[in-house]
Scaffold this motif. Structure first.
Motif, PDB file in Angstrom:
ATOM      1  N   LYS A 275      35.259  13.448   8.150  1.00  0.00           N
ATOM      2  CA  LYS A 275      36.871  13.953   7.443  1.00  0.00           C
ATOM      3  C   LYS A 275      37.363  12.803   6.583  1.00  0.00           C
ATOM      4  CE  LYS A 275      37.081  16.545  11.760  1.00  0.00           C
ATOM      5  NZ  LYS A 275      37.820  16.818  12.769  1.00  0.00           N
TER       6      LYS A 275
ATOM      7  N   ARG B  43      29.609  24.443   4.355  1.00  0.00           N
ATOM      8  CA  ARG B  43      30.117  23.204   4.899  1.00  0.00           C
ATOM      9  C   ARG B  43      29.574  22.070   4.171  1.00  0.00           C
ATOM     10  NH1 ARG B  43      28.887  26.455   9.419  1.00  0.00           N
ATOM     11  NH2 ARG B  43      30.575  26.741  10.948  1.00  0.00           N
TER      12      ARG B  43
ATOM     13  N   ASN C 148      30.104  15.658   3.830  1.00  0.00           N
ATOM     14  CA  ASN C 148      31.350  14.802   4.060  1.00  0.00           C
ATOM     15  C   ASN C 148      32.447  15.527   3.164  1.00  0.00           C
ATOM     16  OD1 ASN C 148      30.464  12.441   5.273  1.00  0.00           O
ATOM     17  ND2 ASN C 148      29.597  11.845   3.286  1.00  0.00           N
TER      18      ASN C 148
ATOM     19  N   LYS D 293      39.532  25.482   9.197  1.00  0.00           N
ATOM     20  CA  LYS D 293      38.846  24.887  10.135  1.00  0.00           C
ATOM     21  C   LYS D 293      37.737  25.810  10.895  1.00  0.00           C
ATOM     22  CE  LYS D 293      42.533  21.776  11.816  1.00  0.00           C
ATOM     23  NZ  LYS D 293      43.604  22.377  10.790  1.00  0.00           N
TER      24      LYS D 293
ATOM     25  N   ASN E 282      34.934  23.626  15.538  1.00  0.00           N
ATOM     26  CA  ASN E 282      34.800  22.085  15.715  1.00  0.00           C
ATOM     27  C   ASN E 282      36.014  21.542  14.909  1.00  0.00           C
ATOM     28  OD1 ASN E 282      32.435  22.284  17.593  1.00  0.00           O
ATOM     29  ND2 ASN E 282      31.290  22.574  15.975  1.00  0.00           N
TER      30      ASN E 282
ATOM     31  N   ASN F  20      36.196  21.172  11.833  1.00  0.00           N
ATOM     32  CA  ASN F  20      35.725  20.588  10.464  1.00  0.00           C
ATOM     33  C   ASN F  20      35.979  21.460   9.603  1.00  0.00           C
ATOM     34  OD1 ASN F  20      34.444  18.499  11.662  1.00  0.00           O
ATOM     35  ND2 ASN F  20      32.817  19.734  12.558  1.00  0.00           N
ATOM     36  N   SER F  21      36.164  21.092   8.264  1.00  0.00           N
ATOM     37  CA  SER F  21      36.433  21.908   7.090  1.00  0.00           C
ATOM     38  C   SER F  21      35.483  22.839   6.590  1.00  0.00           C
ATOM     39  CB  SER F  21      36.764  20.596   5.998  1.00  0.00           C
ATOM     40  OG  SER F  21      37.131  21.573   4.744  1.00  0.00           O
TER      41      SER F  21
ATOM     42  N   HIS G 242      40.826  15.583  18.549  1.00  0.00           N
ATOM     43  CA  HIS G 242      41.293  16.615  17.572  1.00  0.00           C
ATOM     44  C   HIS G 242      43.083  16.502  17.756  1.00  0.00           C
ATOM     45  CE1 HIS G 242      37.286  17.711  17.285  1.00  0.00           C
ATOM     46  NE2 HIS G 242      37.405  18.441  18.500  1.00  0.00           N
TER      47      HIS G 242
END
Length: 220
Positions: A2, A30, A33, A64, A67, A69-70, A175
């Protein structure tokens, strides 16, 4: 990784696509990085574009996954053959920076209301950040609206200072992150400017109707 937390001013990145999938006829990817902040906490997801094999692919939104994540929602489909291939990422910095300035402004004005009121203030009923303006809505019983003149005056003065704004993760709660400026701290997983003077020129407007107090902040 992230990177939007590690270096919130990073605008470009070379990385790899690690997954491509489709939902409701939309293409999602996804990255190994990411510099793209996923929508949350009232703050909109980042936009921008990717350059893949010389072609430009626009990013409609960043959200999101399960998890935290982006995931990037793409305007056009991307071929599976590009998984694990090097790509270049470019952030829509103008849009992101507006979001950062407005997000910090909402927290700051909330903190000032608490200070002037002299007691804890409940979180807003609604806290929303749009493209160029943002607002908090409070229950009309949260505070006396007569204090807002002083609140605005203090805000404008603080917005000219170099008081530091920091964000950091909770050491125990996964988180979970915090926003902190001066003696004020609030749970927040958003992306923020580094000092109050970056807020720049803004206009504050307040209204009281339908049993709510609305404080709107617009960038000038």
């Amino acid at each position: 990784m992230k990177l939007y937390y590690e270096d919130k001013y990073k605008k470009e990145l070379q990385t790899k696509i690690i997954d491509i999938f489709f939902e409701n006829e939309k293409c999602f990817i996804r990255l190994e990085n990411s510099i793209f902040y996923p929508q949350g906490g009232g703050q909109k997801g980042d936009r921008g574009y990717l350059i893949i094999d010389g072609k430009k692919y626009n990013i409609l939104n960043s959200i999101k996954d399960e998890n935290y994540n982006s995931i990037l929602m793409m305007e056009d489909s991307i071929n599976q053959k590009y998984i694990n291939k090097d790509i270049n990422c470019y952030l829509d910095w103008e849009f992101r920076y507006k979001q950062m300035r407005l997000h910090t402004s909402l927290h700051l004005i909330h903190a000032i209301i608490e200070e002037v009121k002299g007691s804890k203030l409940d979180y807003p009923l609604i806290s929303t950040i749009e493209d160029g303006f943002a607002y908090n809505k409070y229950d009309e019983n949260s505070f006396d609206i007569s204090i807002l003149t002083e609140v605005e005056d203090r805000f404008y003065k603080l917005a000219q200072t170099d008081n530091e704004v920091i964000t950091y993760p909770d050491v125990e709660k996964e988180h979970y992150r915090y926003w902190q400026c001066m003696n004020y701290k609030i749970p927040c997983g958003g992306i923020h400017i580094s000092k109050l003077s970056e807020i720049g020129k803004v206009k504050i407007e307040t209204s009281h109707k339908k049993k709510t107090i609305t404080i709107k902040i617009s960038l000038e």
